[in-house]
Every structure is written in C-alpha cells, then in structure tokens.
Motif scaffolding. Sequence first.
Motif, PDB file in Angstrom:
ATOM      1  N   GLY A  16      -2.347   8.649   6.031  1.00  0.00           N
ATOM      2  CA  GLY A  16      -1.179   7.905   6.504  1.00  0.00           C
ATOM      3  C   GLY A  16      -1.442   7.042   7.720  1.00  0.00           C
ATOM      4  O   GLY A  16      -0.569   6.893   8.570  1.00  0.00           O
ATOM      5  N   SER A  17      -2.631   6.453   7.816  1.00  0.00           N
ATOM      6  CA  SER A  17      -2.925   5.647   9.013  1.00  0.00           C
ATOM      7  C   SER A  17      -2.039   4.407   9.092  1.00  0.00           C
ATOM      8  O   SER A  17      -1.606   4.024  10.186  1.00  0.00           O
ATOM      9  CB  SER A  17      -4.411   5.278   9.077  1.00  0.00           C
ATOM     10  OG  SER A  17      -4.756   4.349   8.081  1.00  0.00           O
ATOM     11  N   ASN A  18      -1.721   3.795   7.957  1.00  0.00           N
ATOM     12  CA  ASN A  18      -0.800   2.657   7.985  1.00  0.00           C
ATOM     13  C   ASN A  18       0.616   3.110   8.330  1.00  0.00           C
ATOM     14  O   ASN A  18       1.338   2.420   9.050  1.00  0.00           O
ATOM     15  CB  ASN A  18      -0.807   1.916   6.642  1.00  0.00           C
ATOM     16  CG  ASN A  18      -1.856   0.818   6.599  1.00  0.00           C
ATOM     17  OD1 ASN A  18      -1.957   0.008   7.519  1.00  0.00           O
ATOM     18  ND2 ASN A  18      -2.650   0.792   5.542  1.00  0.00           N
ATOM     19  N   MET A  19       1.006   4.283   7.823  1.00  0.00           N
ATOM     20  CA  MET A  19       2.305   4.853   8.183  1.00  0.00           C
ATOM     21  C   MET A  19       2.384   5.052   9.689  1.00  0.00           C
ATOM     22  O   MET A  19       3.372   4.676  10.337  1.00  0.00           O
ATOM     23  CB  MET A  19       2.496   6.186   7.445  1.00  0.00           C
ATOM     24  CG  MET A  19       3.707   7.010   7.847  1.00  0.00           C
ATOM     25  SD  MET A  19       3.405   8.178   9.216  1.00  0.00           S
ATOM     26  CE  MET A  19       2.199   9.287   8.500  1.00  0.00           C
ATOM     27  N   ALA A  20       1.326   5.630  10.276  1.00  0.00           N
ATOM     28  CA  ALA A  20       1.301   5.876  11.719  1.00  0.00           C
ATOM     29  C   ALA A  20       1.379   4.563  12.496  1.00  0.00           C
ATOM     30  O   ALA A  20       2.095   4.474  13.508  1.00  0.00           O
ATOM     31  CB  ALA A  20       0.042   6.654  12.098  1.00  0.00           C
ATOM     32  N   ALA A  21       0.679   3.537  12.013  1.00  0.00           N
ATOM     33  CA  ALA A  21       0.720   2.227  12.681  1.00  0.00           C
ATOM     34  C   ALA A  21       2.135   1.659  12.669  1.00  0.00           C
ATOM     35  O   ALA A  21       2.599   1.092  13.666  1.00  0.00           O
ATOM     36  CB  ALA A  21      -0.252   1.256  12.005  1.00  0.00           C
ATOM     37  N   ILE A  22       2.846   1.830  11.552  1.00  0.00           N
ATOM     38  CA  ILE A  22       4.224   1.340  11.451  1.00  0.00           C
ATOM     39  C   ILE A  22       5.142   2.128  12.381  1.00  0.00           C
ATOM     40  O   ILE A  22       5.956   1.549  13.104  1.00  0.00           O
ATOM     41  CB  ILE A  22       4.713   1.398   9.985  1.00  0.00           C
ATOM     42  CG1 ILE A  22       3.955   0.361   9.139  1.00  0.00           C
ATOM     43  CG2 ILE A  22       6.220   1.164   9.894  1.00  0.00           C
ATOM     44  CD1 ILE A  22       4.111   0.539   7.638  1.00  0.00           C
ATOM     45  N   VAL A  23       5.018   3.454  12.380  1.00  0.00           N
ATOM     46  CA  VAL A  23       5.856   4.294  13.249  1.00  0.00           C
ATOM     47  C   VAL A  23       5.613   3.935  14.718  1.00  0.00           C
ATOM     48  O   VAL A  23       6.565   3.747  15.487  1.00  0.00           O
ATOM     49  CB  VAL A  23       5.580   5.791  12.997  1.00  0.00           C
ATOM     50  CG1 VAL A  23       6.257   6.657  14.063  1.00  0.00           C
ATOM     51  CG2 VAL A  23       6.051   6.198  11.602  1.00  0.00           C
TER      52      VAL A  23
END
Length: 197
Positions: A16-23
């Motif tokens: 979820g690295s892209n998820m983390a970047a968005i959050v």
Amino acid sequence: MAGVNKNIVILISGSGSNMAAIVESSVKQGWQARFNARVSAVISNKAGAQGLAWAEEQGIATRALAHTRFASREAFDAALMTEIDRFEPVLVVLAGFMRILTPGFVQHYEGRLVNIHPSLLPAFTGLNTHQRAIDMGCRFAGATVHRVTSELDHGDILDQAVVPVLPDDTAETLAARVLTQEHVIYPRAVERLLAAG
C-alpha cells in the motif's frame, strides 16, 4: 453540502505504498479543511496485506475480504461493492489492487473509479510493464493515473510521470524509479479530482 464528508475508499493488495502516499498527502495538503474530504477506508483482498496495518495505525477503517472465499469473480465483486458502499465514497482509488474487476463493478463506480498503472499508457497495458519497456529498447518509462473503464488500463488519463530508462536498468531498478514518481502523481491526481468537485 458543507457538512457532508467526501469519503475516499482505497483498495490495496499489498504494502500500500501509493495508499500511504495519498493518505500522507491528504493530511499535509489539508484535504479535510479544503475539500471536506478524507480517506475513510482501506480495503484489501488479502488479510495479511501490510498496508492494512499501516492504515489502522493512522486511525483509518480497514476491511479484509479474501477473494479466495468466493465462488466467482462476480460474487467477490458484489461483496466488495457492499463493503465499499458502506462509506458512500466520492472516489474509489485502486492502489496496487491486483484484481481484474468485473464490468458490473466498473459500471457501479463509473466516474468515481481511478487507478495507477506503471507505464506511459497507452503503451504496455497489463503486466510486466518494466521488463517489456526494457526489452523494447524504450528510453523513457513512467506511470499513468487514469479513470477505470471496462477495458483494462484504458480510460481518461488524469496524470503521468516520465522517468529515463538507464542502460543498466533491470525491471526492479526501473520499477523502483517509477514508484517514486507514482507517489507524486497519484495524490496530485486525486487532489485535482476533489478540487474539480
């Protein structure tokens, strides 16, 4: 409309690295104050996905729905829609969600479903994008944020980033260089969608 939260649901399958970047971007850029928007849930098709633990630490609702428990792709997608719809999302963001979605699912979230793909679409749809770019002798590679349609890795392009392909690149080194840019363009594309209403 000022009082209604604009919920974003993110679907992941792994770290979820892209998820983390968005959050992280949503917090840093003040999406709650500016757009009344927040990442309200992270859902994975794998209970052990690392990204779920990270999202929980941020106080975000998480769900795991194992696709292996369902007899068909349609049955899984129907259950997934039920989980997503609990949050009444304005956007459903695919961030390394490794499932091909059924036409019914895509149609249900038409106009609200976005994805990131590790190539400069329309080049190299599907899998093994980095190795294919190297094998073709491409001098540039990159990533694309796009709206999801029933055709795999098609749909309106919302943002792109370009990186050079270096002479000694492997699929792994190129993937790592592309990923750093994914973390820039995906939050930016989501923010633009929120700003556009």
